[in-house]
Design a protein around this motif. Structure first.
Motif, PDB file in Angstrom:
ATOM      1  N   GLN A 283       0.802  -1.234   0.000  1.00 17.09           N
ATOM      2  CA  GLN A 283       0.000   0.000   0.000  1.00 17.09           C
ATOM      3  C   GLN A 283       0.835   1.284   0.000  1.00 17.09           C
ATOM      4  O   GLN A 283       0.361   2.340  -0.425  1.00 17.09           O
ATOM      5  CB  GLN A 283      -0.956   0.002   1.189  1.00 17.09           C
ATOM      6  N   ASP A 284       2.075   1.240   0.468  1.00 19.82           N
ATOM      7  CA  ASP A 284       2.887   2.458   0.543  1.00 19.82           C
ATOM      8  C   ASP A 284       3.825   2.629  -0.648  1.00 19.82           C
ATOM      9  O   ASP A 284       4.677   3.520  -0.635  1.00 19.82           O
ATOM     10  CB  ASP A 284       3.708   2.449   1.847  1.00 19.82           C
ATOM     11  N   ILE A 285       3.685   1.802  -1.668  1.00 18.79           N
ATOM     12  CA  ILE A 285       4.578   1.877  -2.822  1.00 18.79           C
ATOM     13  C   ILE A 285       3.940   2.726  -3.921  1.00 18.79           C
ATOM     14  O   ILE A 285       2.785   2.500  -4.297  1.00 18.79           O
ATOM     15  CB  ILE A 285       4.908   0.470  -3.359  1.00 18.79           C
ATOM     16  N   ASP A 286       4.675   3.703  -4.426  1.00 17.40           N
ATOM     17  CA  ASP A 286       4.187   4.551  -5.512  1.00 17.40           C
ATOM     18  C   ASP A 286       4.006   3.733  -6.788  1.00 17.40           C
ATOM     19  O   ASP A 286       4.681   2.720  -6.998  1.00 17.40           O
ATOM     20  CB  ASP A 286       5.177   5.691  -5.783  1.00 17.40           C
ATOM     21  N   ASP A 287       3.102   4.215  -7.637  1.00 17.77           N
ATOM     22  CA  ASP A 287       2.837   3.609  -8.949  1.00 17.77           C
ATOM     23  C   ASP A 287       2.081   2.290  -8.836  1.00 17.77           C
ATOM     24  O   ASP A 287       2.013   1.527  -9.794  1.00 17.77           O
ATOM     25  CB  ASP A 287       4.138   3.412  -9.729  1.00 17.77           C
ATOM     26  N   ILE A 288       1.531   2.009  -7.647  1.00 18.64           N
ATOM     27  CA  ILE A 288       0.648   0.859  -7.455  1.00 18.64           C
ATOM     28  C   ILE A 288      -0.662   1.393  -6.873  1.00 18.64           C
ATOM     29  O   ILE A 288      -0.654   2.133  -5.887  1.00 18.64           O
ATOM     30  CB  ILE A 288       1.258  -0.190  -6.505  1.00 18.64           C
ATOM     31  N   SER A 289      -1.774   1.042  -7.486  1.00 19.01           N
ATOM     32  CA  SER A 289      -3.082   1.559  -7.065  1.00 19.01           C
ATOM     33  C   SER A 289      -4.014   0.416  -6.697  1.00 19.01           C
ATOM     34  O   SER A 289      -4.040  -0.621  -7.367  1.00 19.01           O
ATOM     35  CB  SER A 289      -3.711   2.391  -8.193  1.00 19.01           C
TER      36      SER A 289
END
Length: 327
Positions: A283-289
């Motif tokens: 959940q805290d990783i950018d570019d993942i929705s």
């Protein structure tokens, strides 16, 4: 009480707005019983409470946007538009319902709810998108449409579609036939969606050349998928290890969409679902929705939404202690 006059531009036929046999207008009147609606010529007169007239004026404006886009307004789109405008903050039905994803044989695939549009936008904006929700919410279908659109626009060189071969307690080894015959029942829903978006005659050629690949998840191990649009369907039936294996297949220039319903897990022996825990990990990783779809987004038969809601209510009641339910 107030009186509001809406003038419909000549470019929009009144029948396109009110519907055949006034079906659209009857749906509007049922949703706004406090407002008297009169249609004469190209004018609609509203008489009722200020806030309701204001809401109706916005509704008709949005429906005209949909009509201008070339789409037919029907009772379903009217009801969905009313629901969007009732939310806080409001969504714009004209923007949602007029978005074209892909067209084939005169049929255009579009989102039908605000959550579906958010899901489609997330696919555009992120490398990895998770679509989580119940059956009939368009998770896989819209992902397939985005994949075909990306292929047609030459943003990717191929489409890879995969599912775990676990379904309602059955195992491939116990099914009759060759390997291709064994896996066909698992992959058939992906083929069905594909047939809606690409000419049937061209699908065998695209599969033979590797432009479209449809295979069980086990076939993904050890690969790196570059310049591809990759869809993992029924992801609730992956183990955490399988989910990690799949996500690490991501190559350069690729997109991934992972779809599933965490209430429909068919893994044997109470095994953990990789989809159920993945949000806590990523959940805290950018570019993942992560996009959530609900019973309100069901776009199949009307009863499916009611069935999903009934099951949710039943399960919620079972999880509530009796002392709380019956004080």
């Amino acid at each position: 009480m107030e009186r509001t006059l809406i003038t419909i531009p000549p470019a929009i036929p009144m029948v396109a707005l009110v519907g055949a046999n006034d079906a659209n207008m009857l749906a509007v009147e049922a949703a706004f019983p406090s407002v008297n609606i009169t249609v004469r010529g190209n004018e609609i007169t509203l008489r009722g409470p200020h806030i309701d007239c204001q809401q109706l004026e916005k509704l008709f404006t949005e429906l005209m946007v949909v009509i201008r886009s070339g789409q037919t307004v029907n009772v379903d789109s009217v009801i969905r538009s009313i629901g969007m405008l009732a939310q806080t903050p409001q969504d714009n039905p004209g923007e949602v319902l007029s978005l074209n994803i892909v067209s084939n044989r005169g049929r255009t695939i579009r989102p039908k709810t605000a959550n579906q549009k958010r899901y489609v936008d997330a696919i555009d904006e992120n490398t990895i998108t998770f679509g989580i929700g119940p059956a009939g919410t368009g998770k896989t279908y819209l992902a397939m449409a985005k994949a075909v659109a990306a292929l047609q626009a030459k943003k990717v060189n191929r489409i890879v579609l995969t599912r775990p071969a676990v379904e309602a307690g059955e195992h491939l080894g116990f099914l009759p036939g060759s390997l291709s015959e064994k896996i066909d029942p698992y992959l058939r829903p992906l083929f069905d969606a594909l047939h809606d978006m690409i000419d049937i005659d061209s699908i065998p050629r695209l599969m033979q050349s590797g432009v479209i690949e449809v295979a069980p998840l086990a076939f993904m191990r050890g690969r790196t998928l570059n310049d591809a649009f990759i869809i993992l369907d029924e992801a609730q039936n992956t183990t955490p290890e399988q989910m990690k294996m799949f996500l690490t297949r991501l190559g350069f220039g690729s997109k991934m969409v992972i779809t599933g319903d965490v209430t429909q897990i068919d893994l044997p022996n109470g095994a953990k679902s990789g989809l159920a825990i993945i949000r806590d990990i990523l959940q805290d990783i950018d570019d993942i929705s992560f996009q959530e779809l609900t019973a309100e987004d069901v776009v199949r038969h009307r009863l499916i939404g009611d069935i999903v809601k009934a099951y949710d209510k039943f399960n919620e009641a079972r999880q509530t202690p009796r002392s709380i339910r019956n004080p």
